[in-house]
Design a protein around this motif. Structure first.
Motif, PDB file in Angstrom:
ATOM      1  N   PRO A   1     -16.190  -1.901   4.296  1.00  0.00           N
ATOM      2  CA  PRO A   1     -14.602  -1.854   4.059  1.00  0.00           C
ATOM      3  C   PRO A   1     -13.831  -1.316   5.025  1.00  0.00           C
ATOM      4  O   PRO A   1     -14.007  -0.202   5.540  1.00  0.00           O
ATOM      5  N   HIS A   2     -12.767  -2.208   5.432  1.00  0.00           N
ATOM      6  CA  HIS A   2     -12.158  -1.811   6.371  1.00  0.00           C
ATOM      7  C   HIS A   2     -10.573  -1.286   5.873  1.00  0.00           C
ATOM      8  O   HIS A   2     -10.236  -1.624   4.847  1.00  0.00           O
ATOM      9  N   ILE A   3      -9.687  -0.687   6.731  1.00  0.00           N
ATOM     10  CA  ILE A   3      -8.599  -0.343   6.738  1.00  0.00           C
ATOM     11  C   ILE A   3      -7.438  -1.191   7.280  1.00  0.00           C
ATOM     12  O   ILE A   3      -7.452  -1.197   8.225  1.00  0.00           O
ATOM     13  N   GLY A   4      -7.001  -1.989   6.449  1.00  0.00           N
ATOM     14  CA  GLY A   4      -6.134  -2.962   7.273  1.00  0.00           C
ATOM     15  C   GLY A   4      -4.670  -2.506   7.116  1.00  0.00           C
ATOM     16  O   GLY A   4      -3.882  -2.441   8.051  1.00  0.00           O
ATOM     17  N   CYS A   5      -4.036  -1.901   5.991  1.00  0.00           N
ATOM     18  CA  CYS A   5      -2.807  -1.883   5.760  1.00  0.00           C
ATOM     19  C   CYS A   5      -2.322  -0.429   5.241  1.00  0.00           C
ATOM     20  O   CYS A   5      -1.476   0.213   5.522  1.00  0.00           O
ATOM     21  N   ASP A   6      -3.322   0.288   4.633  1.00  0.00           N
ATOM     22  CA  ASP A   6      -3.183   1.564   4.160  1.00  0.00           C
ATOM     23  C   ASP A   6      -2.136   1.479   2.982  1.00  0.00           C
ATOM     24  O   ASP A   6      -1.765   2.895   2.729  1.00  0.00           O
ATOM     25  N   THR A   7      -1.723   0.594   2.603  1.00  0.00           N
ATOM     26  CA  THR A   7      -0.568   0.703   1.581  1.00  0.00           C
ATOM     27  C   THR A   7      -0.829  -0.442   0.331  1.00  0.00           C
ATOM     28  O   THR A   7       0.161  -0.624  -0.241  1.00  0.00           O
ATOM     29  N   SER A   8      -2.161  -0.444   0.001  1.00  0.00           N
ATOM     30  CA  SER A   8      -2.509  -1.021  -1.019  1.00  0.00           C
ATOM     31  C   SER A   8      -2.080  -2.563  -1.371  1.00  0.00           C
ATOM     32  O   SER A   8      -2.206  -3.257  -2.163  1.00  0.00           O
ATOM     33  N   HIS A   9      -2.037  -3.157   0.126  1.00  0.00           N
ATOM     34  CA  HIS A   9      -1.444  -4.738  -0.132  1.00  0.00           C
ATOM     35  C   HIS A   9      -2.572  -5.674   0.292  1.00  0.00           C
ATOM     36  O   HIS A   9      -2.670  -6.819  -0.154  1.00  0.00           O
ATOM     37  N   CYS A  10      -3.355  -5.285   1.373  1.00  0.00           N
ATOM     38  CA  CYS A  10      -4.292  -6.296   2.255  1.00  0.00           C
ATOM     39  C   CYS A  10      -5.630  -6.707   1.530  1.00  0.00           C
ATOM     40  O   CYS A  10      -6.096  -7.751   1.656  1.00  0.00           O
ATOM     41  N   GLY A  11      -6.206  -5.710   0.907  1.00  0.00           N
ATOM     42  CA  GLY A  11      -7.531  -5.934   0.235  1.00  0.00           C
ATOM     43  C   GLY A  11      -8.698  -5.664   1.267  1.00  0.00           C
ATOM     44  O   GLY A  11      -9.815  -5.940   0.872  1.00  0.00           O
ATOM     45  N   ALA A  12      -8.237  -5.375   2.218  1.00  0.00           N
ATOM     46  CA  ALA A  12      -9.539  -5.120   3.439  1.00  0.00           C
ATOM     47  C   ALA A  12     -10.669  -4.202   3.025  1.00  0.00           C
ATOM     48  O   ALA A  12     -11.611  -3.964   3.271  1.00  0.00           O
ATOM     49  N   CYS A  13      -9.927  -3.061   2.278  1.00  0.00           N
ATOM     50  CA  CYS A  13     -10.643  -2.000   1.717  1.00  0.00           C
ATOM     51  C   CYS A  13     -11.447  -2.302   0.396  1.00  0.00           C
ATOM     52  O   CYS A  13     -11.905  -1.319  -0.178  1.00  0.00           O
ATOM     53  N   THR A  14     -11.220  -3.523  -0.180  1.00  0.00           N
ATOM     54  CA  THR A  14     -11.828  -3.638  -1.368  1.00  0.00           C
ATOM     55  C   THR A  14     -13.473  -3.468  -1.529  1.00  0.00           C
ATOM     56  O   THR A  14     -14.015  -3.650  -0.714  1.00  0.00           O
TER      57      THR A  14
ATOM     58  N   VAL B   1     -11.659  -2.838  -6.593  1.00  0.00           N
ATOM     59  CA  VAL B   1     -10.614  -1.821  -6.324  1.00  0.00           C
ATOM     60  C   VAL B   1     -10.289  -1.785  -4.705  1.00  0.00           C
ATOM     61  O   VAL B   1     -11.213  -1.903  -4.012  1.00  0.00           O
ATOM     62  N   LYS B   2      -9.056  -1.470  -4.634  1.00  0.00           N
ATOM     63  CA  LYS B   2      -8.664  -0.948  -3.152  1.00  0.00           C
ATOM     64  C   LYS B   2      -8.906   0.348  -2.793  1.00  0.00           C
ATOM     65  O   LYS B   2      -8.290   1.389  -3.425  1.00  0.00           O
ATOM     66  N   SER B   3      -9.880   0.623  -2.327  1.00  0.00           N
ATOM     67  CA  SER B   3     -10.408   2.064  -1.952  1.00  0.00           C
ATOM     68  C   SER B   3      -9.459   2.855  -1.168  1.00  0.00           C
ATOM     69  O   SER B   3      -9.736   4.171  -0.982  1.00  0.00           O
ATOM     70  N   CYS B   4      -8.498   2.129  -0.554  1.00  0.00           N
ATOM     71  CA  CYS B   4      -7.436   3.166  -0.001  1.00  0.00           C
ATOM     72  C   CYS B   4      -6.377   3.505  -0.997  1.00  0.00           C
ATOM     73  O   CYS B   4      -5.498   4.272  -0.614  1.00  0.00           O
ATOM     74  N   THR B   5      -6.432   3.357  -2.329  1.00  0.00           N
ATOM     75  CA  THR B   5      -5.593   3.740  -3.351  1.00  0.00           C
ATOM     76  C   THR B   5      -6.482   4.223  -4.438  1.00  0.00           C
ATOM     77  O   THR B   5      -5.876   4.048  -5.712  1.00  0.00           O
TER      78      THR B   5
HETATM   79  S1  FES Z   1      -6.176  -1.006   3.303  1.00  0.00           S
HETATM   80 FE1  FES Z   1      -5.076  -2.663   2.923  1.00  0.00          FE
HETATM   81  S2  FES Z   1      -5.377  -2.575   0.511  1.00  0.00           S
HETATM   82 FE2  FES Z   1      -6.249  -1.024   1.149  1.00  0.00          FE
END
Ligand code: FES
Ligand SMILES: Cc1cc2nc3c(=O)[nH]c(=O)nc-3n(C[C@H](O)[C@H](O)[C@H](O)COP(=O)(O)OP(=O)(O)OC[C@H]3O[C@@H](n4cnc5c(N)ncnc54)[C@H](O)[C@@H]3O)c2cc1C
Ligand code: FES
Lengths: 322, 164
Positions: free
Chosen positions: B38-51, B59-63
């Motif tokens: 799982p990657h951190i793409g946006c840190d703002t719950s938008h990109c889904g890279a952390c799914t 789930v978006k694991s950054c949120t």
């Molecule tokens: S890092 Fe982009 S949605 Fe979690």
């Protein structure tokens, strides 16, 4: 075809724990400076509603409940919200579920948007909820985001409040003093300001089941998936022999609170809902909006889109009414 | 703030950790457990890279705070391949159909597609596009991703039929 990586890439360190200065784990300076890390808080996971209310009303502490967390956690990361006590409602199964009870749908506050979409009961009795849930955020967010969180949040961009205004829903809240009912139409006071008192938890939403064969529509203009509305309109109406007998219209993200467009709804009642009537209703609805200019466009544009959304929602609700 | 003792299952492995309540699940996975799929793409719950897959939901694991995930069952892209290293049909199909270019979105895409196909193994192209609408890809234009998911679904359905 498989190819092998050049040796220097094979050696590149990818484990963040081993890359100096790169990790954001506690104790690392970068972590403390990082904007997207919330301020510290204590976490609780109560096992009963009473316990949750007790935790929420500890004197001298700024406490917040967290439901799906998909509005609150982003706010905490930006440090726009800094609760000292975070009370997680996830284990309170009594706050979940959808049932029908003497002419009303009763939806637990912790019911997720994903569950709203999947409910056959709601699809049959109150389909506007499914239609609206599908245009909220994206699949991942909808697995977490709850109806109660969407309604209690108080962000004018949230989509469900306007739908609840149109449906005439009543919110049930519980605090240390006991239970009380708050009509959705009296709930919204301003941006992030609602009738909910400190220490109260939203437990359930009561929705009078609309008449059999009613028409409905939620029309939302957004720039992309996961965006809040530039403007959106909810319409719930009943037609009998080609004449509208009841109608409610409500608007999302066009003022500091969701708006019930009372006069716009009244324009439909008693008419055949022809073009001229729809135009008049849209004009009345536009008249009560006061959006701010933001990334979604200047004020004139958003008011214009509001008119388009109201027209489309009425037309589709009429088409669906039997 | 005092750390809390949490227990969860990650890729079928029982894991215990001490976590500050504000530690996000993505940071627990990547920085404490070394699970960097799982990657951190946006840190703002938008990109889904952390799914990640959590209790059968994408789930978006950054949120999500790690403490919220205590008791949960988590699957990341690392958990999909067989014990012998054989790729999951989704991973195979992404490779076969060029479902990735830079690969940044891929772990999130694949774990999301995995859940989607568990819920409904026969999806139209429109349903697939709707289902991955919480995952952004800046490279592929999605065409090859959708193709890969369809191919994987067919492969998985064939395998299921053969097993019955
Ligand atoms: S890092 Fe982009 S949605 Fe979690
Ligand atoms: C990328 C993204 C896109 C989004 N797009 C949309 C969109 O298009 N439309 C939309 O409407 N929403 C959107 N959302 C918001 C999402 O739907 C939220 O999940 C929802 O608004 C809040 O629900 P929650 O359960 O996550 O609440 P939380 O974030 O947990 O809580 C929100 C607030 O409500 C309070 N609260 C929660 N539950 C209760 C309760 N039972 N009693 C009292 N107070 C309570 C919390 O204390 C907090 O202040 C989006 C979110 C993201 C991350
Ligand atoms: S392959 Fe590069 S972001 Fe999707």
């Amino acid at each position: 075809m498989r190819f092998s990586l050049p040796a220097k890439w094979e050696k590149a360190e990818t484990d963040p724990r081993k890359i100096e200065g790169r990790t954001r784990s506690p104790g690392n300076e970068l972590w403390e400076e990082c904007e997207l890390i919330p301020a510290p808080f204590a976490y609780h996971r109560p096992q009963s509603l009473q316990e949750a209310i007790g935790l929420l009303t500890q004197p001298g502490q700024h406490a917040r409940v967290v439901a799906g967390g998909h509005s609150l956690i982003p706010m905490m990361k930006l440090r726009l919200a800094k609760p000292e006590q975070l009370i997680d409602l996830q284990d309170l199964s009594e706050l979940r579920g959808i049932r029908s009870e003497s002419g009303a749908m009763v939806i637990g506050a912790m019911t997720t948007q994903h569950e709203l979409i999947g409910s056959e009961l709601l699809a049959a009795s109150c389909p506007i909820i499914r239609e609206t849930s599908l245009v909220i955020a994206d699949p991942q967010v909808r697995y977490c985001g709850t109806l109660g969180g969407n309604l209690a949040n108080g962000d004018p961009g949230n989509d469900m409040p306007a739908v609840m205004l149109a449906l005439g829903a009543v919110y049930r809240a519980q605090g240390a003093q006991g239970e009380r009912d708050i009509p959705a139409r009296d709930f919204y006071r301003g941006i992030y300001s609602t009738a909910l008192l400190d220490g109260e938890i939203l437990t359930a939403i009561h929705i009078p089941i609309p008449a059999e064969g009613h028409g409905w529509a939620y029309e939302k203009q957004k720039r992309k998936v996961g965006d809040y509305a530039t403007a959106a309109a909810a319409v719930v109406m009943t037609m009998a022999s080609g004449i509208c007998t009841q109608a409610a219209i409500a608007l999302t993200n066009l003022a500091d609170t969701p708006l019930l467009a009372q006069h716009a709804g009244e324009a439909l009642v008693g008419s055949g809902v022809d073009e001229a009537v729809i135009t008049e209703a849209a004009r009345r609805a536009q008249g009560i909006t006061s959006p701010s200019a933001d990334v979604r466009g200047p004020v004139d544009f958003r008011v214009h889109v509001a008119g388009v959304m109201v027209r489309r929602a009425i037309a589709r609700a009429k088409q669906r009414a039997r | 703030m005092a750390k809390m003792h949490i227990k969860l299952t990650v890729n079928n492995r029982a894991v215990e950790a001490l976590a500050e309540p504000r530690l996000l699940l993505i940071h627990l996975l990547r920085e404490e457990l070394g699970i960097t799929g799982p990657h951190i793409g946006c840190d703002t719950s938008h990109c889904g890279a952390c799914t990640v897959d959590m209790n059968g939901k994408s789930v978006k694991s950054c949120t999500v705070f790690a403490v919220q995930a205590s008791g949960a069952e988590i699957t990341t892209v690392e958990g999909l391949a067989g014990a012998d290293g054989s790729l999951h049909p989704l991973q195979e199909a992404f490779r076969e159909h060029h479902g990735l270019q830079c690969g940044f979105c891929t772990p999130g895409m694949i774990i999301r597609a995995y859940r989607m196909l568990q819920e409904n193994p026969n999806q139209s192209e429109a349903e697939i596009r709707h289902g991955i609408s919480g995952n952004l890809c800046r490279c592929t234009g999605y065409l090859t991703i959708v193709r890969a998911i369809r191919a994987a679904a067919e492969q998985m359905n064939r395998a299921r039929e053969a097993a019955e």
